[in-house]
Every structure is written in C-alpha cells, then in structure tokens.
Write a protein that holds these residues in place. Structure first.
Motif, mmCIF file in Angstrom:
data_model
loop_
_atom_site.group_PDB
_atom_site.id
_atom_site.type_symbol
_atom_site.label_atom_id
_atom_site.label_comp_id
_atom_site.label_asym_id
_atom_site.label_seq_id
_atom_site.Cartn_x
_atom_site.Cartn_y
_atom_site.Cartn_z
ATOM 1 N N TYR A 193 -56.728 -5.881 -10.953
ATOM 2 C CA TYR A 193 -57.061 -6.374 -12.296
ATOM 3 C C TYR A 193 -55.938 -6.013 -13.271
ATOM 4 O O TYR A 193 -55.520 -4.856 -13.357
ATOM 5 N N SER A 206 -64.791 -11.664 -18.170
ATOM 6 C CA SER A 206 -63.480 -11.163 -18.614
ATOM 7 C C SER A 206 -63.066 -9.835 -17.973
ATOM 8 O O SER A 206 -61.880 -9.561 -17.854
ATOM 9 N N SER A 207 -64.017 -9.018 -17.567
ATOM 10 C CA SER A 207 -63.651 -7.734 -16.939
ATOM 11 C C SER A 207 -63.473 -7.876 -15.430
ATOM 12 O O SER A 207 -63.201 -6.886 -14.737
ATOM 13 N N THR A 237 -55.656 -7.075 -21.601
ATOM 14 C CA THR A 237 -56.024 -6.367 -20.369
ATOM 15 C C THR A 237 -54.889 -6.378 -19.349
ATOM 16 O O THR A 237 -55.049 -5.938 -18.217
ATOM 17 N N GLU A 314 -71.139 -11.552 -19.506
ATOM 18 C CA GLU A 314 -69.828 -11.896 -20.058
ATOM 19 C C GLU A 314 -69.685 -13.412 -20.195
ATOM 20 O O GLU A 314 -69.103 -13.911 -21.172
#
Length: 488
Positions: A193, A206-207, A237, A314
């Motif tokens: 990620y 999004s995470s 991120t 999310e």
C-alpha cells in the motif's frame, strides 16, 4: 503479423534495432485485440487513434534503449483516469465520462514511452469478483468462455491471458488483481500500500486500493511495476520508500529462504485439487533450497467480515460524489434537487454497488459505528499483528490465491455471500497493506490454479525473486489457452 508471444525484452530489442516500428507493433496489437474481443470481451474502449498517434510520435523520436517498455502497448483498467479516453468504471453512472487529466500511473506509462491501447472491462466501481457486475458486458475467461475471468480486474487479466496485450494495469482492493490472474493463468501483483500512487484511481476503499501490474511473466510484471511505482505528492497515502529496480533479485537462487504455509489457507472450503497444487508447489520450493514450514494466522478467517465492513464504509463515503450534478449520468426524472440525487443514483448504480453503499452507510450510522466499523478496525489490527509475528521468522508466506479455479458464469453473482467468501485468501493482504503476487502453479479440470506469495511491506524484490525461481523451473506459464495458440 502477431507479436504477442514475444516477451517485453524481445519486443524491446526488435524496436531498438528498428526491425519493427512502434506503429507496426501497435497495429498488430490492435488486430489481436479485435480478433479475440468477441470471444473474451475484455475491453470497454479501444483507443485506436490515440494509440497510433502515440506510436507514430515514438517512431519519429526513436525508441530509447534505456526505457525497456518504450513502444510497448499496455491496457488500463477502466477505473484509472485517462485524459480524453472514456473512463467509466464499468458503470452507467460514468457512461460518458472523459477525464481532463491522467492518473499518475498513466502519466508514468507515457513518461516511459508506453502506448495506452485501451480501457479494460471490470466489475462496476471494482465491486465484485467475476466481472459480471459491469454495466457494459460480461468478460469471459480466456481458458474457457463458460467460466468467469475473476474480478474486479477481469478484463485486464483476460486481455493478457488471451494474447490481446502483453501487459495491463489493474487495481486490487481485496484481491482484484491476484484472483483474476489466478483464474486466467497469468502473473498479477498487488504492491505494498502506497507504492503506486492512487491519484486518478476512482476510489472504492481508500485504505485498501492499489494499482498494480498484470503480465505473462514475472520479469515483465516487475518491469511494469518499475514504471508505475514511486512517491507522488498528489497522493497523501503515497510512500516515499522506493526500490531502485524491482527486477534486481530476479535470477538469484532462493537457497535458505524461509517460507511459511498457513494452515488456515489449506482448510475448509479449499478445493482438493487447489490444495494439492499448493502442496506440490511447496515441495518444489523445498527442492530449490527454501525451507517451508506450517504456521498459523489465527485471525485470517475474520478477514472477509472485516473487509466488507471497512471497504463498504469507505465506498459509501467515496461514491457520494456521483450525484448527477457535475458529470456522468443524470436522471431525466428531476422535479427537485432531491429527485436528481435519488433518481440518478437509483438508475445509475447497479445492484452490487447499491448493496455495498447501504451496508457501508449502515456500518457508519449512529448507534452502529462502534459495533461494526470500530470493531472491524480493531480486528484489522489483530490481522496485521498475525502477519508481523510470522514475518519475524519467515521471508514469505505461500498459499493458494483463490479457494477454487474459475467458476461458471451466472452462478455466484446471484449469491453475494458466496461471492464475498471467494476472496477469503486475498483480503487479509489488503487489510494489512502488504504486497502479494499470484503466479501460475498448476491446473484443476483444465483451468489454471494460482499460487500466492505474500511478503512484508516493501518486499516486492524478494517476492519477484521467489516467483521467478518457481517460474524458471516449471512450465505452467508457458501453457496457453486455445485462443492464444495453446493446445485443446
């Protein structure tokens, strides 16, 4: 003439020596796409004019010998923004959307002189595991057109497996690169990620979301990751950790490497032939000098429940922007502002997207937040700790990519829970932000079975090293479906 059996390195040599031109290669690729498209239905948009214009420009300036993928066509999943090329996320909601900017990953393709050939089909807004929730068409498995190609990057995987393109980009939120790579017998990597910028990727979770490469071989996969990886100031991120070359360890032996085989990855629900394939792969790694030992990841069975709370929550936030006002689909039944919102979303989103928006909105609602979203976040931490404990003693984890080989079209898409459970082996990797790859490791009933290798954060070079060692000493990657010239 077709060039789709040649590797990126072989094509690069031909281009540099001017034995073929980028225009000839692009035209041949377009021919391969069109010839097979009716059979597999991989593409939503074929950007013929733009691709030929890009190829002509490259021929005029000359192919740079220091850019290994210069002049080589690449397909891009349709949730990744491409300036002036339709980007629909396979949804009626964005049926006419032409972005005015490129995603950072696409900018990087152009910077390395690659040719974007078209946009591939997918599950709507990347929500699904079979590419059957697309508004436009149902993509077929390259090996057997009665089977699903996997999802959500089914078009990107089928296009590579069917020999339409050598390389493609997908996105992976809960297995959406690795599972279709497994079902189509190709290589697909979900990076750590933050390794690849998410700027210009239409957000789902999004995470969890990551853009990644799909390819015929391990080295080509690493070469494409070299192109798209890197820090991006436009993505908060994005990680500043950057490998100089993801191909650096390819070709090195794996003697002394320690590999973990979680018992949970071979338990209930794993098809017998898939289990046998993975156990044979483990023995093969031992022959290559690696040590393989059984371990436990005790919280991994909770991964699916945790994922569908976090990802849906999310998604319910991210998809608020599709309101019928600014761009995309807009209802004609609009007596008031509320009508525009409600009717646009009711008509524009498919059933699976609406299901997840409702699930996520419920999980975030007052009175349920602590019981669902907060609790899911706590269990996610336990899953991360499980991985950390294993990686304190082992270099990599190995296991199946999916519990089964590709399943029949029109079977699991009517049973959301069964479809969700099909991601049980890939989801924990996204929850922990780790890199994972799927490589061809065998067959079950004539369909490919993928082997998944998982590493700690930023261990892509080691993953590629082990994957390439397996690939170099087996012939699974050389076996092709009938549509790509394989034997019946």
């Amino acid at each position: 003439m077709s060039f789709n059996h040649k590797t990126a390195d072989e094509l690069h040599q031909l281009l540099v020596k001017k034995e073929i031109s980028a225009t000839e290669l692009t035209k041949a690729t377009l021919e391969d796409i069109k010839k097979r498209e009716e059979t597999v239905a991989s593409f939503i948009t074929i950007s013929e004019d733009a691709a030929l214009a890009q190829a002509a420009k490259l021929d005029k300036q000359g192919i740079d010998a220091d850019k290994p993928l210069a002049g080589i066509p690449v397909a891009v999943k349709d949730n990744i923004s491409t300036k002036g090329i339709l980007t629909t996320a396979a949804s009626k909601m964005l049926y006419n959307y032409e972005p005015i900017f490129d995603a950072t990953a696409v900018e990087k393709l152009y910077r390395k002189d690659m040719v974007v050939i078209g946009k591939t089909n997918m599950d709507e807004f990347a929500m699904g595991g079979s590419t059957e929730t697309s508004y436009f068409k149902k993509t077929k498995n390259a090996w057997n057109q009665a089977k699903v190609p996997g999802g959500s990057s089914g078009g990107s995987a089928a296009a590579v497996a069917a020999g339409q393109v050598r390389l493609s980009l997908g996105s992976d939120t809960g297995g959406s690169i690795r599972q279709p790579a497994s079902f189509n017998g190709i290589v697909g990597l979900k990076p750590t990620y933050g390794t690849v910028s998410r700027f210009g990727l239409i957000a789902f979770g999004s995470s969890l979301d990551q853009i990644g490469p799909l390819s015929q071989t391990v080295k080509e996969n690493a070469q494409l990751l070299n192109v798209i990886a890197g820090y991006d100031v436009k993505d908060s991120t994005s990680s500043k950790h950057q490998e100089e070359d993801f191909t650096a360890k390819i070709g090195q032996d794996i003697k002394g490497m320690r590999m973990a085989l979680p018992k949970e990855y071979l338990g209930e629900g794993i098809a017998p032939e898939v289990k046998e394939t993975i156990l044979n792969a483990a023995k093969h790694f031992e022959k290559l000098g690696a040590a393989v030992e059984e371990v436990t990841l005790p919280h991994s069975p909770y991964g699916v429940a945790v994922y569908y709370i976090i990802a849906s929550s999310e998604a319910s936030s991210n998809l608020q922007r599709f309101d019928g006002i600014r761009y995309g689909y807009r209802t004609e039944k609009a007596g008031s502002l509320d009508d525009i919102y409600v009717n646009t979303r009711s008509e524009g989103f498919g059933d699976e997207v609406k299901r997840r928006i409702m699930l996520g909105t419920f999980s975030l609602s007052s009175g349920y937040y602590d019981a669902y979203f907060k609790k899911a976040g706590q269990v996610r931490t336990l899953i991360i700790r499980d991985f950390e404990k294993v990686f304190a003693d082992y270099d990599l984890i190995l296991g199946p990519t999916a519990p089964t080989a590709a399943f029949d079209l029109e079977t699991l898409n009517h049973d959301p829970v069964a479809m969700y459970l099909a991601d049980i082996l890939t989801i924990p990797v996204n929850l922990a932000g780790l890199p994972g790859i799927s490589i061809p490791a065998g067959f079950s009933g004539g369909l490919p079975v993928g082997l998944q290798l998982i590493g700690p954060k930023y261990s892509e070079p080691v993953i590629y090293q082990a994957a390439a060692a397996f690939e170099a000493t087996t012939d699974y990657h050389q076996q092709q479906p009938l549509i790509f010239g394989g034997e019946a």
